[in-house]
Write a protein that holds these residues in place. Structure first.
Motif, PDB file in Angstrom:
ATOM      1  N   ASP A  89       0.849  -1.192   0.000  1.00 19.40           N
ATOM      2  CA  ASP A  89       0.000   0.000   0.000  1.00 19.40           C
ATOM      3  C   ASP A  89       0.887   1.245   0.000  1.00 19.40           C
ATOM      4  OD1 ASP A  89      -1.883   1.998   0.316  1.00 19.40           O
ATOM      5  OD2 ASP A  89      -2.492   1.376   2.337  1.00 19.40           O
ATOM      6  N   LYS A  90       1.329   1.630  -1.181  1.00 18.53           N
ATOM      7  CA  LYS A  90       2.249   2.768  -1.299  1.00 18.53           C
ATOM      8  C   LYS A  90       1.592   4.073  -0.863  1.00 18.53           C
ATOM      9  CE  LYS A  90       4.989   0.722  -5.005  1.00 18.53           C
ATOM     10  NZ  LYS A  90       5.530   0.917  -6.361  1.00 18.53           N
ATOM     11  N   ARG A  91       0.322   4.247  -1.202  1.00 23.74           N
ATOM     12  CA  ARG A  91      -0.379   5.472  -0.803  1.00 23.74           C
ATOM     13  C   ARG A  91      -0.461   5.556   0.719  1.00 23.74           C
ATOM     14  NH1 ARG A  91      -6.168   6.259  -3.112  1.00 23.74           N
ATOM     15  NH2 ARG A  91      -6.540   4.562  -1.661  1.00 23.74           N
ATOM     16  N   GLY A  92      -0.774   4.471   1.375  1.00 22.49           N
ATOM     17  CA  GLY A  92      -0.818   4.442   2.833  1.00 22.49           C
ATOM     18  C   GLY A  92       0.540   4.742   3.439  1.00 22.49           C
ATOM     19  N   CYS A  93       1.583   4.208   2.839  1.00 19.15           N
ATOM     20  CA  CYS A  93       2.945   4.473   3.306  1.00 19.15           C
ATOM     21  C   CYS A  93       3.253   5.965   3.198  1.00 19.15           C
ATOM     22  CB  CYS A  93       3.936   3.652   2.485  1.00 19.15           C
ATOM     23  SG  CYS A  93       5.655   3.859   2.971  1.00 19.15           S
ATOM     24  N   LEU A  94       2.931   6.550   2.049  1.00 18.90           N
ATOM     25  CA  LEU A  94       3.161   7.979   1.854  1.00 18.90           C
ATOM     26  C   LEU A  94       2.358   8.803   2.858  1.00 18.90           C
ATOM     27  CD1 LEU A  94       4.389  10.325   0.138  1.00 18.90           C
ATOM     28  CD2 LEU A  94       2.230  10.295  -1.109  1.00 18.90           C
ATOM     29  N   ASP A  95       1.114   8.443   3.076  1.00 15.79           N
ATOM     30  CA  ASP A  95       0.286   9.176   4.036  1.00 15.79           C
ATOM     31  C   ASP A  95       0.923   9.174   5.422  1.00 15.79           C
ATOM     32  OD1 ASP A  95      -1.638   9.976   2.208  1.00 15.79           O
ATOM     33  OD2 ASP A  95      -3.006   8.314   2.660  1.00 15.79           O
ATOM     34  N   GLY A  96       1.508   8.051   5.823  1.00 15.27           N
ATOM     35  CA  GLY A  96       2.192   7.980   7.108  1.00 15.27           C
ATOM     36  C   GLY A  96       3.395   8.897   7.171  1.00 15.27           C
ATOM     37  N   ALA A  99       2.116  12.482   7.367  1.00 14.77           N
ATOM     38  CA  ALA A  99       1.544  12.770   8.693  1.00 14.77           C
ATOM     39  C   ALA A  99       2.655  13.049   9.707  1.00 14.77           C
ATOM     40  CB  ALA A  99       0.678  11.602   9.157  1.00 14.77           C
ATOM     41  N   ARG A 100       3.729  12.272   9.646  1.00 16.22           N
ATOM     42  CA  ARG A 100       4.849  12.484  10.574  1.00 16.22           C
ATOM     43  C   ARG A 100       5.520  13.834  10.362  1.00 16.22           C
ATOM     44  NH1 ARG A 100       5.654   7.147   9.186  1.00 16.22           N
ATOM     45  NH2 ARG A 100       7.507   7.530   7.913  1.00 16.22           N
ATOM     46  N   ARG A 101       5.422  14.365   9.155  1.00 12.44           N
ATOM     47  CA  ARG A 101       6.057  15.649   8.838  1.00 12.44           C
ATOM     48  C   ARG A 101       5.076  16.818   8.848  1.00 12.44           C
ATOM     49  NH1 ARG A 101       8.711  11.684   7.443  1.00 12.44           N
ATOM     50  NH2 ARG A 101      10.919  11.609   6.950  1.00 12.44           N
ATOM     51  N   GLY A 102       3.817  16.511   9.013  1.00 13.68           N
ATOM     52  CA  GLY A 102       2.809  17.571   9.009  1.00 13.68           C
ATOM     53  C   GLY A 102       2.633  18.209   7.641  1.00 13.68           C
ATOM     54  N   LEU A 103       2.807  17.419   6.592  1.00 13.60           N
ATOM     55  CA  LEU A 103       2.686  17.937   5.225  1.00 13.60           C
ATOM     56  C   LEU A 103       1.399  17.438   4.582  1.00 13.60           C
ATOM     57  CD1 LEU A 103       6.313  17.313   3.845  1.00 13.60           C
ATOM     58  CD2 LEU A 103       5.270  19.531   4.381  1.00 13.60           C
ATOM     59  N   PRO A 104       0.768  18.272   3.762  1.00 15.98           N
ATOM     60  CA  PRO A 104      -0.405  17.817   3.013  1.00 15.98           C
ATOM     61  C   PRO A 104       0.033  17.052   1.766  1.00 15.98           C
ATOM     62  CG  PRO A 104       0.051  20.095   2.487  1.00 15.98           C
ATOM     63  CD  PRO A 104       1.041  19.698   3.552  1.00 15.98           C
ATOM     64  N   ARG A 105      -0.870  16.291   1.210  1.00 18.32           N
ATOM     65  CA  ARG A 105      -0.562  15.565  -0.030  1.00 18.32           C
ATOM     66  C   ARG A 105      -0.152  16.496  -1.162  1.00 18.32           C
ATOM     67  NH1 ARG A 105      -5.318  11.009  -0.681  1.00 18.32           N
ATOM     68  NH2 ARG A 105      -4.456   9.445   0.747  1.00 18.32           N
ATOM     69  N   SER A 106      -0.666  17.715  -1.147  1.00 15.35           N
ATOM     70  CA  SER A 106      -0.332  18.669  -2.206  1.00 15.35           C
ATOM     71  C   SER A 106       1.149  19.042  -2.200  1.00 15.35           C
ATOM     72  CB  SER A 106      -1.188  19.932  -2.076  1.00 15.35           C
ATOM     73  OG  SER A 106      -0.953  20.556  -0.823  1.00 15.35           O
ATOM     74  N   ALA A 107       1.849  18.795  -1.092  1.00 14.54           N
ATOM     75  CA  ALA A 107       3.287  19.089  -1.001  1.00 14.54           C
ATOM     76  C   ALA A 107       4.132  17.874  -1.366  1.00 14.54           C
ATOM     77  CB  ALA A 107       3.641  19.549   0.412  1.00 14.54           C
ATOM     78  N   ALA A 108       3.476  16.806  -1.816  1.00 16.86           N
ATOM     79  CA  ALA A 108       4.189  15.576  -2.157  1.00 16.86           C
ATOM     80  C   ALA A 108       4.104  15.290  -3.647  1.00 16.86           C
ATOM     81  CB  ALA A 108       3.594  14.391  -1.387  1.00 16.86           C
ATOM     82  N   GLY A 109       5.136  14.634  -4.127  1.00 22.32           N
ATOM     83  CA  GLY A 109       5.157  14.152  -5.497  1.00 22.32           C
ATOM     84  C   GLY A 109       5.570  12.700  -5.497  1.00 22.32           C
TER      85      GLY A 109
END
Length: 177
Positions: A89-96, A99-109
């Motif tokens: 579950d790559k999306r779940g991994c990324l969400d974790g 969350a630990r960094r306090g970043l929204p998905r919009s700040a991720a690529g």
């Protein structure tokens, strides 16, 4: 696929960039020795692009469905501390991670190449695939490179991100000074 302008806007917001391995950081070929050891071939051009992202303050993470000692060594060589292997579950991994960094998905690529990557690709603010990524994936990401996986696609994506954030020229200029 969205417009290149939308991809630039999305890339400008990236603070954390994730990468798949097989077909992205490598050409997707799987090599095994007679003893069962896996061999992977990585591009030094791509490696320098990852280092440039880190130097620009963009955190690099690797989230891969497969595990390999070669990948562990390459990640350590590049100073990538966030290495996640054998992830279903790559999306779940990324969400974790976010969350630990306090970043929204919009700040991720994320950069992936096959349909199993679509859930994470569609969850990120910025998404990319190599030129030889699966056709269905190419239709659903923001940026498709001109280079194939393992042969400069990652570097092209890194340069695109840095350019979108107005940092590429400054980073390259130091090699001319």
């Amino acid at each position: 696929m969205r417009s290149i302008d939308h991809a630039r806007e999305s890339a400008a917001a990236v603070r954390l960039m994730g990468f798949d391995v097989d077909g992205v950081l490598t050409d997707g070929s799987l090599y095994f020795t007679p003893n069962g050891d896996e061999i992977k071939v990585f591009s030094s051009l791509d490696g320098h692009g990852l280092k440039m992202l880190q130097q620009a303050g963009i955190e690099v993470v690797i989230i891969s469905g497969r595990s390999s000692r070669a990948l562990e060594l390459r990640a350590a060589n590049l100073g990538i501390a966030e290495l996640h292997m054998g992830v279903e579950d790559k999306r779940g991994c990324l969400d974790g991670i976010l969350a630990r960094r306090g970043l929204p998905r919009s700040a991720a690529g994320y950069m992936g190449d096959d349909v199993v990557d679509l859930p994470i690709l569609r969850a990120c603010g910025f998404s990319a695939t190599p030129a030889d990524g699966h056709a269905f994936v190419r239709e659903h990401v923001g940026f498709v490179t001109s280079q194939p996986g393992g042969r400069g696609a990652v570097r092209e994506t890194c340069d695109f991100l840095l350019a979108a954030q107005g940092r590429l020229d400054v980073m390259l200029q130091r090699y001319l000074d």
